[in-house]
Design an enzyme around this catalytic site. Structure first.
Site, PDB file in Angstrom:
ATOM      1  N   ARG A  63       0.842  -1.200   0.000  1.00 27.29           N
ATOM      2  CA  ARG A  63       0.000   0.000   0.000  1.00 27.29           C
ATOM      3  C   ARG A  63       0.873   1.245   0.000  1.00 27.29           C
ATOM      4  O   ARG A  63       1.600   1.487   0.954  1.00 27.29           O
ATOM      5  CB  ARG A  63      -0.919  -0.016   1.235  1.00 27.29           C
ATOM      6  N   HIS A  70      -4.382   4.546   4.041  1.00 31.30           N
ATOM      7  CA  HIS A  70      -5.503   3.600   4.064  1.00 31.30           C
ATOM      8  C   HIS A  70      -6.754   4.255   3.481  1.00 31.30           C
ATOM      9  O   HIS A  70      -7.477   3.664   2.697  1.00 31.30           O
ATOM     10  CB  HIS A  70      -5.757   3.168   5.514  1.00 31.30           C
ATOM     11  N   TYR A 102       3.310   5.369  10.917  1.00 35.74           N
ATOM     12  CA  TYR A 102       3.671   3.946  11.020  1.00 35.74           C
ATOM     13  C   TYR A 102       4.359   3.372   9.785  1.00 35.74           C
ATOM     14  O   TYR A 102       5.002   2.340   9.848  1.00 35.74           O
ATOM     15  CB  TYR A 102       2.421   3.102  11.338  1.00 35.74           C
TER      16      TYR A 102
END
Ligand code: TPP
Ligand code: MG
Length: 355
Positions: free
Chosen positions: A255, A259, A268
């Site tokens: 990814r 998100h 993160y």
């Protein structure tokens, strides 16, 4: 007993790197097919990139970005017939475009407007599933129903790496395998479930290994290679139609976008890895492949992009031209007999909106 082979561990690839790794060909794909796949990729990419802009302009709500997931969606849908059923998660929200669904419908869904509630029977595309994995048993049931009726159609369910930890994924996969339902379980392994990395999601070496436990084949494919995805899905569909039951496809990617528009991955994610993955993103790789094979000129690419951009311009205009939704709808469809508190809440909402 079904013979179950260990999952294919190596990532299946068709597109080379234009250098040491050669391109392969997929049997049976014509030049027309190759250009159609390009159209699909560009359509999905344009939808996604425009949507992020529309979100920033306040014209759609929170949006689940699927940048660099397009090859998984375009390649797999191209292996289906129109009678086959698609069960998307929020990550595949615009997959209906590949079946001719208007962009305004999908944009309306992200605007929280009822014009975005399509009838699944119109496109053989189920509603976008936001709860993780709960559509897997639905897809298994629909596929089994097709088999019981003697119809030739199959179903495909899209879900993420995180979904493989959910009970409903297990139930749907197990049921489909036992009933030999014509189902393709398509896992977009983008290696993150919001901020949870794959290493914290599973102790299995690969997600495709899980297939063995259900008694179905598991295939690993490069999720950024639209042709490899197409080929793997075509094989899974052929198995399904031949009465051999479900297949689990693990399409591996990474990814590279947040998100969703409400996420800040800088807390993160590994920024260097994101940059590296962006360099091998799926549309650019396929464009380079088509240029190597002489199938894509600058003019042709520009024309495809312009067509997709027009479709989005028309789509957002049509979505914004919808009359405002009845706020009462927020309270409908959940209860046959709504509790009194909901009636009070609705009255208050109307007061606020009218005031
Ligand atoms: C049943 C359920 N639990 C939790 C959530 C909250 N949630 C939304 S997205 C997400 C991560 C899912 O990750 P993955 O399955 O890998 O799909 P991806 O978003 O990466 O495509 C979670 C936990 C949810 N939507 N549904
Ligand atoms: Mg994921």
């Amino acid at each position: 007993m079904a013979q179950v082979l260990p999952a294919e561990r190596d990532l299946r690839r068709v597109i080379g790197d234009g250098d040491a790794v050669p391109d392969r060909e997929v049997d049976g794909l014509t030049d027309h097919d190759l250009v159609e796949l390009y159209r699909s990729l560009v359509l999905l990419r344009t939808y996604d990139e425009r949507s992020v802009v529309y979100h920033r302009q306040g014209r759609i709500g929170t949006y689940a970005i699927y940048w660099n997931h397009e090859a998984m969606q375009a390649g797999s849908v191209y292996a289906l017939e129109d009678d086959d059923w698609i069960f998307p998660s929020y990550r595949e929200s615009a997959i209906g475009l590949l079946r001719g669904m208007p962009a305004s419908t999908v944009l309306s869904w992200w605007r929280g407007h009822p014009a975005g509630w399509w009838n699944p029977l119109d496109w053989n595309v189920a509603s976008i599933c936001v709860p993780i994995g709960t559509h897997v048993p639905h897809a298994a049931g629909l596929a089994w129903g097709k088999k019981l009726r003697g119809e030739n159609a199959c179903a495909i369910a899209y879900f993420g790496d995180g979904a493989t930890s959910e009970g409903s994924f297990h139930e749907g996969a197990n049921f489909a395998a036992v009933m030999r339902a014509p189902l393709v379980l398509f896992c977009n392994n983008n290696q993150w479930a919001i901020s949870t990395p794959l290493s914290a999601q599973t102790a299995a070496e690969t997600l495709a290994d899980k297939a063995v436990g259900y008694g179905m084949p598991g295939v690993r494919v490069d999720g950024c290679d639209v042709l490899a995805v197409y080929e793997a899905t075509r094989e899974a569909v052929a198995r399904a139609r031949a009465g051999e039951g479900p297949t689990f496809i693990e399409a591996v990617t990474y990814r590279t976008a947040p998100h969703a528009t409400a996420d800040d991955p800088s807390a993160y994610i590994d920024a260097a890895r994101v940059e590296e993955e962006k360099r091998r993103e799926c549309l650019g790789r396929y464009e380079a492949y088509l240029r190597r094979t002489g199938l894509l000129s600058d003019e042709a690419a520009e024309a495809v992009r312009a067509q997709a951009a027009d479709l989005m311009r028309e789509g957002i205009a049509a979505a914004e031209a919808e009359p405002p939704a009845d706020p009462g709808l927020v309270f409908s469809h959940a209860y046959v007999d709504p509790p009194a508190s909901l009636t009070d809440d609705l009255a208050e909402l109307k007061r606020v909106l009218d005031g």
